[in-house]
Design an enzyme around this catalytic site. Structure first.
Site, short mmCIF file in Angstrom:
data_model
loop_
_atom_site.label_atom_id
_atom_site.label_comp_id
_atom_site.label_asym_id
_atom_site.label_seq_id
_atom_site.Cartn_x
_atom_site.Cartn_y
_atom_site.Cartn_z
N GLU A 34 0.73 -1.29 -0.02
CA GLU A 34 0.25 0.04 0.22
C GLU A 34 1.07 1.19 -0.42
OE1 GLU A 34 -2.44 -1.05 3.37
OE2 GLU A 34 -3.82 -1.72 2.30
N CYS A 41 -10.92 0.44 7.75
CA CYS A 41 -10.50 1.96 8.10
C CYS A 41 -10.42 3.26 7.33
CB CYS A 41 -8.95 1.70 7.39
SG CYS A 41 -8.33 1.77 6.19
ZN LIG Z 1 -8.74 2.98 3.99
#
Ligand SMILES: [Zn+2]
Length: 650
Positions: A317, A409
């Site tokens: 990420e 998230c």
């Molecule tokens: Zn996120």
């Protein structure tokens, strides 16, 4: 003496402040306004806030129940039996939701939301251990592993979101209960992970900015000291040994003062830098601020998408290499866009420079807003710039937004930004007010000790006319500064109908005078649709153009195109005019941009993947009309192909 120091510290410290309170910070160049000093009026952003309150927050609460987030706390509190479910950082979904709810409650009484907040706060308090520790993953699933798995355990990260939730609930409602929970945990963190406790460094930065904010609220020096300690501890390679990416994934490969580039996991990197700027605003340390600015420059010059999205690699990420900005394979996590906004906001407060507000505008209206559906309640984790209209077989790229996720998230992160949006629109300093973002709003504040009220009217982001009416002002002169966005070529400014030569100071048009009630300021930011190119090293955009209009990035989505032509085959004729058309019936109301283009005369099956030079150029093409919509609005009509960068024909 600052306002913060005048109120009763036991009860009301910082009441009414927003997410970042630098009112007593020695090295802040600008101040945000209080929660009740800026009110969005009906318009583009107010509509998003209303959807957030009416859909996102209630649906989010149900998802917290369905996903087991609340159950984890009940188990930790001894009120239920069962096993921990979810990732180790599952608690933060509740904390971010609570932070959003806190900011939302600042808008006024909402009994159902207040009940849920009270229930959540009571539950968290019940789950907190005698010594102040609360982290349901460790408490329920790994009670003998406290502080032992900090690479991936997210214990400090969870603490950071708890602190931010507590700050929000306290500032918005005055309630101390969650603040007491968070403060006890912060004190425990200082004892068990602070100076003298080496290697107790979390793999996911977040707690640093949170601790500084807690310090701003409580005045307790140990909170700031702990934040600085965590920053100072980075760069020793304690984290990530033997894992993919190594210490760089965790920004532990270089000290925060020596870092030059954006590296590793994008959200971690940007949250870390938010903490760096926060500490710098408190301590005045130039080396910290310079490091953050250097890395921000690296981001905007080499590592950010046109949409403001960041993180071009699915692997880790992470921020990609310089100019590595693939379209379909873009990661652009919604949380990374949010973290970028948080960093740019702090840099704006620290320096007063408009380029940070420019980048916030780009990110808010494009790479952030694409993360949530128009109707609310559905979210993108990944925000690519090219979609074939299908989910990725592997990975997180989706053709449609999802209501929640096992790693959820992003949804509550979106909620906390939308609920607190008023915080990010206007700043002030001793000379006057700076209008950083444009939206219909009322501002009621004070400048140099005199009460000031303004009303802003605008059709932004569809229309670049901004009218500001002074409703109240004392007799002394002060500066009204209006940001001139970097995309705007020829702004026009009039006061009382007469053109004025405003001072252009660092990206702002500034008018100084003794303002009187009824004074009108009109800023026109012409926003003809335009074509944009990427630096030639951005391989994925080579030979392509993107359509922009004002602050919005556009895309071609399949439902708007002529039947039988695919956006995947389309080329845009850059010699042709661009035509902007208001479409009230489309996607909640958007300005569509039309352009001339071409598409293959007939799609043929069975074409080879590779062919001799000239094969495709020789294929007959027909003229078509291309219709582009704002990027944020894509994927609201079912799965469909979409592209931002369009091959050019000329
Ligand atoms: Zn996120």
């Amino acid at each position: 003496m600052s306002d913060a120091a005048r109120v009763d510290p036991a009860l009301d410290t910082g009441r009414g402040r927003g997410p970042v309170d630098v009112s007593a910070s020695p090295s802040a160049a600008r101040q945000p306004l209080d929660l009740d000093e800026v009110r969005l009026e009906p318009g583009f952003w107010r509509r998003r806030q209303e959807v957030n309150a009416a859909v996102n927050l209630p649906a989010g609460w149900e998802q917290l129940e369905a996903a087991g987030t609340l159950a984890n706390f009940r188990i930790a509190a001894g009120r239920a039996d069962g096993r921990f479910v979810g990732p180790p950082f599952h608690d933060t979904d509740l904390y971010k939701w609570l932070e959003a709810a806190g900011w939302q409650l600042a808008a006024g009484s909402q009994p159902e939301l207040e009940r849920r907040v009270a229930a959540a706060v009571e539950l968290i308090a019940a789950a907190q251990g005698e010594d102040g520790y609360v982290d349901t993953f460790v408490q329920v699933a790994a009670p003998d592993r406290r502080w032992l798995d900090l690479d991936w355990g997210h214990e400090h990260y969870c603490a950071g979101h708890l602190i931010q939730a507590a700050v929000a609930v306290h500032r918005a409602t005055g309630s101390r209960e969650l603040l007491d929970v968070a403060t006890r945990f912060a004190d425990l963190l200082f004892r068990e992970c602070g100076p003298g406790q080496p290697r107790r460094l979390d793999g996911h930065p977040e707690v640093e900015a949170a601790l500084v904010e807690l310090y701003r609220l409580t005045g307790e020096a140990s909170h700031l000291e702990l934040a600085a300690h965590f920053l100072d501890s980075r760069g020793r390679g304690w984290l990530g040994a033997g894992t993919h990416g190594g210490p760089a994934y965790f920004q532990d490969h270089v000290s925060v003062r020596d870092a030059r580039t954006m590296d590793g996991h994008a959200v971690r990197q940007l949250y870390l830098l938010a903490g760096v700027v926060d500490v710098a605003m408190e301590t005045g340390e130039g080396a910290l601020l310079e490091a953050a600015i250097r890395q921000w420059d690296d981001m905007v010059r080499r590592r950010v998408y046109l949409t403001g999205g960041v993180g071009s690699q699915h692997a880790g990420e992470s921020f990609g290499e310089g100019w590595e900005l693939p379209n379909g394979a873009a990661y652009c996590e919604t949380c990374a866009a949010i973290a970028s906004i948080m960093l740019s906001w702090r840099l704006l407060l620290a320096t007063g420079e408009s380029r940070y507000a420019d980048q916030m505008e780009r990110t808010l209206l494009n790479g952030f807003l694409s993360g949530v559906s128009l109707e609310g309640g559905r979210y993108f984790y990944v925000n690519p710039l090219l979609s074939l209209g299908e989910d990725a077989v592997l990975g997180r790229t989706r053709a449609e937004r999802f209501p929640w996720h096992d790693c959820a998230c992003c949804p509550p992160n979106v909620m906390r930004v939308l609920a607190s949006l008023g915080h990010y629109l206007v700043t002030r300093d001793e000379t006057g007010l700076q209008l950083q973002q444009y939206a219909p709003m009322r501002v009621r504040t004070s400048v140099g000790g005199q009460a000031v009220a303004l009303q802003m009217s605008t059709g932004y982001p569809w229309d670049g006319e901004v009218e500001v009416v002074v409703e109240q002002s004392g007799g002394a002169p002060w500066d009204l500064a209006l940001r001139v966005p970097g995309w705007c070529v020829e702004p026009e400014l009039t006061v009382g109908g007469a053109p004025v030569e405003a001072a252009r100071e660092g990206g702002y048009a500034v008018v100084r005078r003794a303002w009187q009630p009824g004074d009108r300021v009109r800023l026109v930011l012409p926003m003809p649709a335009r074509l944009t190119e990427a630096h030639p090293r951005v391989d994925a955009a080579r030979g392509s153009v993107a359509i922009e209009r004002g602050p919005l990035v556009y895309c071609l989505e399949q439902p708007d195109q002529t039947e039988g032509t695919s956006v995947l085959d389309a080329e845009l004729d850059v010699r042709g005019p661009l035509e902007a058309v208001w479409r009230a019936d489309l996607l909640d109301g958007v300005v569509q941009v039309e352009a001339d283009g071409t598409a293959p005369a007939a799609a043929e099956d069975g074409e080879p993947l590779y062919a001799p030079l000239g094969t495709w150029r020789a294929r007959p093409r027909v003229p078509i009309r291309l219709r582009a919509i704002p990027y944020y609005a894509w994927a609201n009509r079912g799965p469909a192909a979409m592209r931002v960068w369009i091959p050019r024909s000329d």
